[in-house]
Design an enzyme around this catalytic site. Structure first.
Site, mmCIF file in Angstrom:
data_model
loop_
_atom_site.group_PDB
_atom_site.id
_atom_site.type_symbol
_atom_site.label_atom_id
_atom_site.label_comp_id
_atom_site.label_asym_id
_atom_site.label_seq_id
_atom_site.Cartn_x
_atom_site.Cartn_y
_atom_site.Cartn_z
ATOM 1 C CG ASP A 294 4.298 -0.922 2.351
ATOM 2 O OD1 ASP A 294 3.735 -0.500 1.324
ATOM 3 O OD2 ASP A 294 3.827 -0.734 3.500
ATOM 4 C CD GLU A 475 -2.665 -0.350 1.996
ATOM 5 O OE1 GLU A 475 -2.513 0.149 3.110
ATOM 6 O OE2 GLU A 475 -1.974 -1.314 1.606
HETATM 7 C C1 GLC Z 1 0.542 0.166 4.066
HETATM 8 C C2 GLC Z 1 0.843 0.917 2.783
HETATM 9 C C3 GLC Z 1 1.833 2.027 2.948
HETATM 10 C C4 GLC Z 1 1.742 2.600 4.347
HETATM 11 C C5 GLC Z 1 2.158 1.509 5.312
HETATM 12 C C6 GLC Z 1 2.104 1.977 6.773
HETATM 13 O O1 GLC Z 1 0.387 -1.195 3.819
HETATM 14 O O2 GLC Z 1 1.230 0.155 1.657
HETATM 15 O O3 GLC Z 1 1.555 3.002 1.941
HETATM 16 O O4 GLC Z 1 2.585 3.729 4.468
HETATM 17 O O5 GLC Z 1 1.381 0.338 5.175
HETATM 18 O O6 GLC Z 1 0.780 2.237 7.150
#
Ligand code: GLC
Length: 594
Positions: A294, A475
């Site tokens: 991530d 988030e």
């Molecule tokens: C974010 C998220 C993830 C996402 C990634 C790219 O922090 O945790 O779900 O796909 O970054 O945007």
């Protein structure tokens, strides 16, 4: 674009083999070349530098086209709210031209391997202004007809492919145990079976058009107090029981990519967790696809950057979402291999997974699908979004107030005329689009207006409809210890809406409450002033037309809660909520229910 063919690769391998010895190569000891897969043969032609380049996934704004070529970059991340030329109103053509330029840069690299373009199309191709905005996953979990989820996923895949995009960082298969979590709305349900079923429909829908990513492995929705990227204190049995099943089902469906989770299990960060990533996911479950890290999650591990990279890659991470420090990562990984801290066999395994993912998705044949703007917010996709919005709303209270019969309606509340709030986070921008008009869709006011019974005069109205809302968030920004109608991330205008409900009830008017939110909210005594209550959650661009048709009864409610609805803000963890809720999981009225 150079065309890859097995013969080209095999000939180069044979020449390579012949050059390495004086006599005819005795290949009896080695696997006969013809037994190598095409991707193994391709892998064998790559240098260490070319291999490590394939493992990188920089953000589109964190790399130049020249660097894509120079470093053999395997993938590009389009982060939430990142747009061509940093213009959120960029046209479909500008999106396509940007991706085309990245692909051309990749084809000019020494390996000429096409790159995979990844984006969070979590409820439609939601970064793109003008794309259809489907309901969020929480809504999908409320839908009883799984074929609707399949249609949503297919339409999403078509609106990605239409712009040249390949990889979707979706679906999240989180099982949100605690609604205090800011990513509750990215989870279809607190019930793992509903999540597993929804994920299956989603994968079946999207895989003909785009590469899905199932995320975030494992147990991201099970942290203590729902703290995003927090610590899970669940034991292994609970994680296996409540969070692993969707991944087992996804692997049965040959899911191409799985994303690791930021959070920790009993103090150990998942991105460095050999047991869950290597022993369980790749060993026990036999995951053959790409394990993607991530966004900068590797930098949350212990030690310096080289140590963090070594830990994550040795634990099983194959592709690294390091948006801006990718070049440091590139050189540190090469150094770690040269030092023996990372075996080249591990790099080979990661790159073979990446090449196989690209081959299976047809990237070598068609690295850049043709631009097809006719897909974007098409009539068909609007119809899918409307059907999904309707099927996902849940009727919680109805004291002979619905369906509406010849009403005179006074409409109020923060979500009354605001498509941005109905769309929620991950819309145009990472944290959502603050504008009432997001370029597509119908607001609640638009939807009701079509029936001709709205009035600006409170005094003349016999029915007051109040559209309550949460603010948009994504988030950790959505974490709250007070998920109530007037606390936490509730829209500040909800308080006025409550006062209006009390006044309208006292004046003998019918009061209908609509709730736009990313999760169930503790309602307290507010429902004493409502004759009807509908949970809309985050229905997307077509939510206005959808709710109007349900309130007037041209369509009936079919949505059923995929979450327990909390009674108090104390008992919000799943264990407590099973015995202490306002409405149970599975609950939902129809217009004919008493
Ligand atoms: C974010 C998220 C993830 C996402 C990634 C790219 O922090 O945790 O779900 O796909 O970054 O945007």
């Amino acid at each position: 674009m150079k065309k890859w063919s097995l013969s080209l690769v095999l000939v180069s391998l044979l020449i390579l083999a012949a050059c390495n010895t004086n006599e005819t190569p005795d290949t009896s000891e080695e696997a006969p070349i013809e037994s190598l897969s095409e991707m193994e043969a391709l892998l064998n032609t790559l240098t260490l530098e070319e291999k490590v380049g394939q493992m990188m996934q920089p953000e589109r704004s964190g790399i130049t086209l020249e660097e894509v070529t120079e470093y053999n970059i395997g993938s590009i991340l389009n982060a939430g709210g990142s747009h061509p030329n940093n213009n959120h109103l960029a046209s479909f053509d500008e999106w396509y031209q940007m991706i085309e330029s990245f692909q051309e840069a990749a084809s000019a690299s020494s390996s000429t391997i096409p790159l995979v373009y990844g984006i969070d199309a979590v409820h439609g191709n939601n970064n793109v202004y003008g794309a259809t905005i489907f309901p969020h996953n929480i809504n999908l979990g409320m839908i009883q007809d799984g074929s609707i989820i399949e249609d949503v996923a297919a339409a999403t895949g078509r609106e990605m492919r239409a712009l040249g995009m390949h990889l979707n960082f979706s679906p999240a298969v989180s099982v949100a145990e605690d609604i205090r979590w800011g990513r509750t709305y990215e989870s279809m349900s607190q019930d793992v079976d509903i999540v597993t079923s929804g994920m299956t429909h989603y994968l079946n829908g999207i895989m003909p058009y785009a590469i899905p990513t199932v995320k975030h492995f494992v147990g991201d929705g099970g942290t203590y107090l729902g703290i995003d990227q927090g610590n899970s204190i669940l034991d292994e049995a609970a994680i296996r029981d409540r969070h692993l099943p969707p991944y087992e089902a996804a692997i049965e469906l040959d899911v191409p990519v799985i994303m690791a989770s930021y959070h920790s299990i009993r103090g150990v960060k998942l991105h460095g967790h050999e047991y869950w990533l290597k022993t369980v996911l790749k060993g026990e479950l036999g995951f053959q696809g790409v394990l993607l890290s991530d966004y900068n999650a590797i930098n949350q591990l212990e030690g310096d950057f080289k140590t963090q990279l070594t830990t994550a890659i040795n634990a099983g991470v194959d592709m690294l979402m390091q948006p801006f420090n990718w070049k440091d990562a590139y050189y540190l990984i090469i150094e770690a291999v040269e030092d023996g801290d990372i075996l080249e066999a591990r790099i080979d395994d990661a790159v073979l997974r990446i090449l196989t993912m690209k081959e299976t998705a047809g990237l070598f044949e068609t690295p850049l699908p043709a631009l097809d703007t006719s897909q974007m917010y098409s009539a068909d996709h609007q119809a899918v979004a409307l059907e999904a919005a309707r099927a996902s709303m849940v009727l919680l209270e109805n004291s002979d107030a619905l369906p509406l019969v010849d009403p005179t309606i006074y409409l109020s509340g923060p979500a009354a005329d605001h498509v941005g709030l109905m769309a929620g986070g991950w819309t145009t921008f990472w944290q959502g689009n603050p504008d009432p008009d997001i370029g597509v869709g119908t607001s609640i006011q638009d939807g009701l207006d079509a029936y001709g019974d709205l009035t600006d005069s409170y005094a003349d109205a016999d029915t007051v409809i109040i559209a309550f809302s949460e603010l948009s968030y994504a988030e950790g920004a959505g974490d709250t210890m007070t998920p109530t109608l007037t606390g936490g991330l509730a829209h500040p205008d909800n308080a006025d809406g409550l006062a209006l409900a009390e006044r309208a009830q006292a004046d003998g008017k019918t009061v209908i409450a609509l709730l736009v939110s990313g999760r169930p909210l503790v309602l307290g005594s507010a429902t004493d002033h409502f004759d009807a209550l509908v949970a809309m959650f985050l229905p997307g661009s077509e939510g206005g037309e959808a709710i109007a048709s349900l309130l007037y009864g041209t369509h009936d409610f079919t949505g059923k809660l995929s979450y327990y609805w909390p009674e108090t803000i104390i008992d919000l963890d799943i264990e407590s909520m099973r015995d202490n809720y306002r409405y149970p999981l599975g609950y939902g009225l129809t217009l004919t229910d008493e």
